[in-house]
Motif scaffolding. Structure first.
Motif, PDB file in Angstrom:
ATOM      1  N   VAL A   1      -0.143  -5.650  -0.244  1.00  0.00           N
ATOM      2  CA  VAL A   1       0.940  -4.855   0.347  1.00  0.00           C
ATOM      3  C   VAL A   1       0.563  -4.387   1.747  1.00  0.00           C
ATOM      4  CG1 VAL A   1       1.814  -4.036  -1.881  1.00  0.00           C
ATOM      5  CG2 VAL A   1       0.060  -2.695  -0.661  1.00  0.00           C
ATOM      6  N   ASP A   2       1.572  -4.063   2.534  1.00  0.00           N
ATOM      7  CA  ASP A   2       1.376  -3.422   3.836  1.00  0.00           C
ATOM      8  C   ASP A   2       1.648  -1.926   3.674  1.00  0.00           C
ATOM      9  OD1 ASP A   2       0.904  -5.895   5.098  1.00  0.00           O
ATOM     10  OD2 ASP A   2       3.073  -6.234   5.289  1.00  0.00           O
ATOM     11  N   PHE A   3       1.130  -1.154   4.620  1.00  0.00           N
ATOM     12  CA  PHE A   3       1.384   0.283   4.526  1.00  0.00           C
ATOM     13  C   PHE A   3       2.837   0.593   4.888  1.00  0.00           C
ATOM     14  CE2 PHE A   3       1.672   4.541   6.372  1.00  0.00           C
ATOM     15  CZ  PHE A   3       1.262   5.288   5.272  1.00  0.00           C
ATOM     16  N   ALA A   4       3.416   1.531   4.140  1.00  0.00           N
ATOM     17  CA  ALA A   4       4.782   1.999   4.441  1.00  0.00           C
ATOM     18  C   ALA A   4       4.851   3.477   4.116  1.00  0.00           C
ATOM     19  CB  ALA A   4       5.807   1.218   3.616  1.00  0.00           C
ATOM     20  N   PHE A   5       5.451   4.264   5.010  1.00  0.00           N
ATOM     21  CA  PHE A   5       5.573   5.690   4.746  1.00  0.00           C
ATOM     22  C   PHE A   5       6.501   5.913   3.547  1.00  0.00           C
ATOM     23  CE2 PHE A   5       4.171   5.992   9.181  1.00  0.00           C
ATOM     24  CZ  PHE A   5       3.209   7.000   9.059  1.00  0.00           C
TER      25      PHE A   5
END
Length: 414
Positions: free
Chosen positions: A204-208
């Protein structure tokens, strides 16, 4: 021919995921059983009972923190696994929710050990046991189960918990060392959880986190959380209740047998968990057909397990615990042995069928009624028949869940 190939590939993936989930269940249930006889002898009934009471309380907090994500999040991940952006957002939303729930649970624990005499006596053992809650919150089983990649994470999980289980034999040497048990168990969960979390970042990528998303997934999983909490009213509260009303020694005796029965569930839990992600993507008709297809094999295996426990109860207890006091309560083990059969079947409906068709409300109603019924029954029978009353209550509740699950399955499947 191509369809046959893909079907075989899917079956192999389900089987391999089952094996990996079985190993994780082994780490969670079988590994503690390896240390169980040693702890019973070393800590003696009272201190061992105290540790088990604290562990039972930690289980309730684990349910709050999990919030049903073991089902709802797994299902959502299985649907989003090819859409990385949406998957990443969902991943961080779930973890943010778990963080909030973990903080809430810890504050609730502080309140309990501050105001309830039972918990005031040994507050540290309850705080140390909370390490299990933290570890379970961090470990992303729901994520890896959803993307159907369990191999590496399984080995890490098992290795970490094996190390800390073995360490018990070198650290816990006398009754006064009882606090090291929850410390070591908690560390096993936390370290495996952290490593699992780091591995999950690769997908996964970072997401707020988004507040609206957190509200949505919390609302969707609320029924599952209530259901799981109700499950623990009849499956994990018995040791806690006995600790209050009959003392830690009796609670320890009951827990020593309950642990063995719960270990039989470790055969079915990973089986249903490995099937669930794929099953939840199928049509209602296919889900119904598959559920009917595996009912007989599950029933036969449950009968075999229960028969082994009932027939060999006294011998099994003597062999494992080598404790005359525990062995003298072998009738309790015989009564609890029926759960191996009953739970195998009721989990087929409660853990697999209803979640797969997203009938969370039906599942919740069955389990809430069962949980409240059990709580009242165990208080009544426990008052008159002590540990025997608690064991009978557990079996009666499992039987009623099976009846209700089967009835609603047939009604829903019309």
């Amino acid at each position: 021919m191509l369809s046959t190939y893909w079907k075989r590939r899917k079956d192999n993936k389900i089987f391999s995921n089952y094996i990996y989930l079985l190993l994780i269940q082994g780490a969670n249930f079988i590994l503690p059983l390896i240390a169980l006889p040693y702890l019973v002898i070393t800590l003696e009934s009272e201190k061992y009972g105290l540790v088990m009471v604290a562990q039972s309380l930690a289980v309730f907090f684990t349910i709050i923190v999990d919030f049903g994500f073991n089902i709802s999040a797994t299902r959502e991940v299985s649907l989003l696994k090819e859409k990385k952006k949406k998957l990443s957002q969902f991943f961080w939303d779930v973890y943010s929710t778990k963080l909030i729930l973990t903080v809430f649970s810890f504050l609730l624990l502080i309140c309990l050990i501050s105001f309830i005499d039972k918990f005031k006596a040994e507050p540290l053992v309850y705080i140390y046991s909370f390490g299990i809650v933290v570890g379970q919150a961090i470990f992303p089983t729901w994520f890896f189960q959803g993307i159907e990649k369990m191999k590496m994470i399984t080995f890490i999980n098992v290795a970490a918990k094996t190390f800390f289980t073995i360490s018990i034999f070198f650290v816990v040497l006398k009754p006064d060392d009882f606090q090291f048990v929850p410390i070591l168990n908690g560390l096993g969960y936390i370290i495996s959880g952290l490593i699992g979390f780091m591995f999950s970042l690769k997908y996964v990528d970072f997401a707020f986190p988004k507040f609206n998303n957190i509200k949505k997934i919390t609302k969707e999983s609320f029924n599952l959380c209530v259901s799981n909490f109700a499950v623990n009213l009849y499956s994990s509260s018995n040791t806690l209740i006995l600790g209050f009303f009959a003392g830690d020694a009796i609670a320890g005796i009951y827990a020593s047998m309950e642990k063995l029965v719960i270990a039989t569930k470790s055969i079915y839990v990973p089986l249903y968990q490995s099937i669930f992600p794929h099953l939840s993507t199928l049509s209602f008709k296919k889900i119904k057909k598959f559920t009917r297809k595996i009912t007989i094999p599950i029933m036969i295996s449950g009968v075999i397990l229960s028969s082994v426990i009932i027939i060999g109860s006294e011998s099994i207890l003597k062999l494992i615990y080598k404790d005359d006091l525990i062995s003298s309560y072998y009738r309790i083990f015989q009564i609890l042995g029926l759960i191996a059969f009953l739970s195998a079947l009721n989990m087929l409906y409660i853990t697999l069928f209803f979640p797969a068709i997203k009938a969370y409300n039906i599942r919740m109603k069955i389990l809430v009624v069962a949980g409240v019924f059990h709580f009242l029954l165990v208080l009544l029978l426990g008052n008159f028949y002590d540990i025997y009353g608690v064991a009978i209550s557990a079996v009666v509740t499992e039987f009623l869940i099976l009846l209700a699950g089967y009835y609603r399955y047939n009604k829903t499947a019309l």
